[in-house]
Design a protein around this motif. Structure first.
Motif, PDB file in Angstrom:
ATOM      1  N   VAL A   1      -4.684   3.123   2.728  1.00  0.00           N
ATOM      2  CA  VAL A   1      -5.238   2.824   1.407  1.00  0.00           C
ATOM      3  C   VAL A   1      -6.081   4.001   0.918  1.00  0.00           C
ATOM      4  O   VAL A   1      -5.954   4.442  -0.235  1.00  0.00           O
TER       5      VAL A   1
ATOM      6  N   TRP B   1      -5.931   5.361  -4.868  1.00  0.00           N
ATOM      7  CA  TRP B   1      -5.769   4.390  -5.955  1.00  0.00           C
ATOM      8  C   TRP B   1      -6.715   4.759  -7.101  1.00  0.00           C
ATOM      9  O   TRP B   1      -7.939   4.761  -6.936  1.00  0.00           O
TER      10      TRP B   1
ATOM     11  N   TYR C   1     -10.149  -1.262   2.412  1.00  0.00           N
ATOM     12  CA  TYR C   1     -10.587   0.075   2.068  1.00  0.00           C
ATOM     13  C   TYR C   1     -11.134   0.831   3.273  1.00  0.00           C
ATOM     14  O   TYR C   1     -11.658   1.944   3.124  1.00  0.00           O
TER      15      TYR C   1
ATOM     16  N   GLY D   1      -5.145  -4.329   0.266  1.00  0.00           N
ATOM     17  CA  GLY D   1      -5.382  -3.484   1.426  1.00  0.00           C
ATOM     18  C   GLY D   1      -6.863  -3.349   1.699  1.00  0.00           C
ATOM     19  O   GLY D   1      -7.685  -3.450   0.784  1.00  0.00           O
TER      20      GLY D   1
ATOM     21  N   ALA E   1       0.829  -1.203   0.000  1.00  0.00           N
ATOM     22  CA  ALA E   1       0.000   0.000   0.000  1.00  0.00           C
ATOM     23  C   ALA E   1       0.864   1.253   0.000  1.00  0.00           C
ATOM     24  O   ALA E   1       0.499   2.272  -0.600  1.00  0.00           O
TER      25      ALA E   1
END
Length: 412
Positions: A286, A291, A281, A279, A130
């Motif tokens: 994270v 992302w 959420y 990872g 992460a």
């Protein structure tokens, strides 16, 4: 726990409220919201239930929640807007602006290949943490060095996580911005990639990766203010409610068998594509990492508003939107092993985007793991956003979004 539904629904769309209220009362939803625009007007804007099961915190009007792969359509919209702003032909080679990407047999890849999941790099070659994932430049370097699983442009397969970092590099190299920064500046300030972390005892914010503060936290335009509403906490139903259900959309026996084998094999392409980086959420690291394929944290209202603006032609030109929502690929997905269909970044109705027949010819958008959904429809001038925090799957019989969309189209 409270399951009171707040907000409004125009009388003609009362059935949408009924579906949402029933879902909460039955325990199919824990908390969430749904917003619908028709002709640019908000005809439904509802929220209710519990944002955090641990504390009982209610879902409020402005509660944001992670949307998982609904993110992809927003990131794709950003990339399409950048292409239009800079006069870039989507069918030109990626190496025109990213020379390093031509390594290991990827020199023929086009931007259109990135947008249609034809790039051939659906998974990372090695485990990624992460912390690494918070650095988009590093993630781009990893992808540039990889050998494709198939020759780019010759097949399509769901790039569950890599999709975001491929397009992030396109945006960064043309604008000098992270995806989160670009989305908030150019699309909607309430579409947030990279949620600033709150210290548990002080309430202060921190960043996920010291080397990439502008991509992973702080108060730059890519991130929410420290005093913004806390995100909803996602949770999963009991294991017994997560098994494949008979009432799910029918799949032929051979497809079911292939998928069952793949989901049990940690080395299968679908598992590698969807679990690296790995990872939770609910993990602040994270969420702060932003992302760009799965990390959008927003409200149903902001998600639907993005589709409203797309349909209205204010984010990209109507001509480009027509191309982007026209079918580019359809067929058995090399990663998911069932039928998927894509325009340029947008998913189209298929076995992987199940919508009522009344919506099927018109809609484009993207679902997210756990049940969230964002859709647009230029023919009917519809924009739809639904985000729950109780993760369910259509293979387990989840019909929450489907039923809401059906109610919308019945009311048109």
């Amino acid at each position: 726990m409270s399951f009171v539904v707040e907000g409004h629904a125009d009388p003609a769309f009362r059935a949408v409220r009924d579906v949402f209220e029933t879902s909460l009362a039955a325990g199919d939803d824990l908390g969430g919201g749904v917003t619908v625009f028709v002709g640019g007007q908000a005809v439904v804007d509802l929220w209710g239930g519990v944002a955090d099961r641990r504390t009982g915190r209610p879902w409020s009007k402005d509660t944001p929640c992670v949307t998982f792969s609904c993110t992809k359509a927003i990131t794709a919209t950003a990339a399409l807007r950048v292409a239009e702003q800079h006069g870039i032909d989507l069918h030109d080679p990626v190496t025109d602006w990213w020379p390093e990407y031509g390594a290991a047999g990827k020199q023929s890849t086009t931007v259109a290949d990135l947008l249609t999941h034809r790039a051939g790099v659906p998974a990372f070659d090695r485990p990624v943490t992460a912390a690494e994932a918070a650095d988009p430049i590093h993630m781009a370097e990893l992808l540039a060095a990889q050998t494709p699983v198939w020759e780019p442009g010759t097949a399509h397969g769901y790039h569950a996580l890599t999709f975001g970092w491929l397009l992030a590099e396109f945006i960064r190299r043309h604008c000098g911005l992270t995806v989160g920064e670009y989305i908030r500046r150019e699309l909607n300030a309430d579409l947030r990639l990279g949620v600033a972390r709150r210290a548990a005892t002080t309430g202060h914010t921190t960043t996920a990766h010291p080397a990439t503060a502008t991509a992973a936290g702080g108060t730059d335009p890519g991130h929410p203010a420290p005093d913004g509403p806390a995100p909803a906490r996602v949770t999963s139903p009991p294991a017994a409610e997560r098994v494949w259900a008979e009432q799910a959309p029918p799949l032929d026996a051979a497809t079911v068998a292939r998928m069952a084998v793949a989901y049990r094999d940690p080395e299968s392409l679908v598992m590698r594509a969807s679990t690296t980086p790995f990872g939770s959420y609910n993990d602040p690291e994270v969420l702060a990492g932003g992302w760009p394929a799965t990390g959008l944290v927003t409200t149903p209202r902001a998600l639907a508003a993005c589709y409203r603006d797309l349909v209205a032609g204010t984010l990209i030109s109507p001509k480009l939107l027509r191309e982007a929502t026209s079918e580019q690929v359809r067929g058995t997905d090399a990663v998911l092993l069932l039928e998927s269909a894509f325009g340029l970044g947008y998913m189209l109705a298929s076995q992987n985007l199940v919508v009522p027949d009344s919506a099927r010819p018109h809609v484009f958008g993207h679902p997210g793991a756990g049940g969230s959904l964002g859709l647009g429809d230029t023919d009917n001038q519809v924009a739809f956003g639904y985000i729950p925090n109780l993760r369910r799957d259509w293979l387990s019989g989840d019909r929450r979004a489907y039923n809401l969309v059906a109610a919308v189209y019945a009311a048109l």
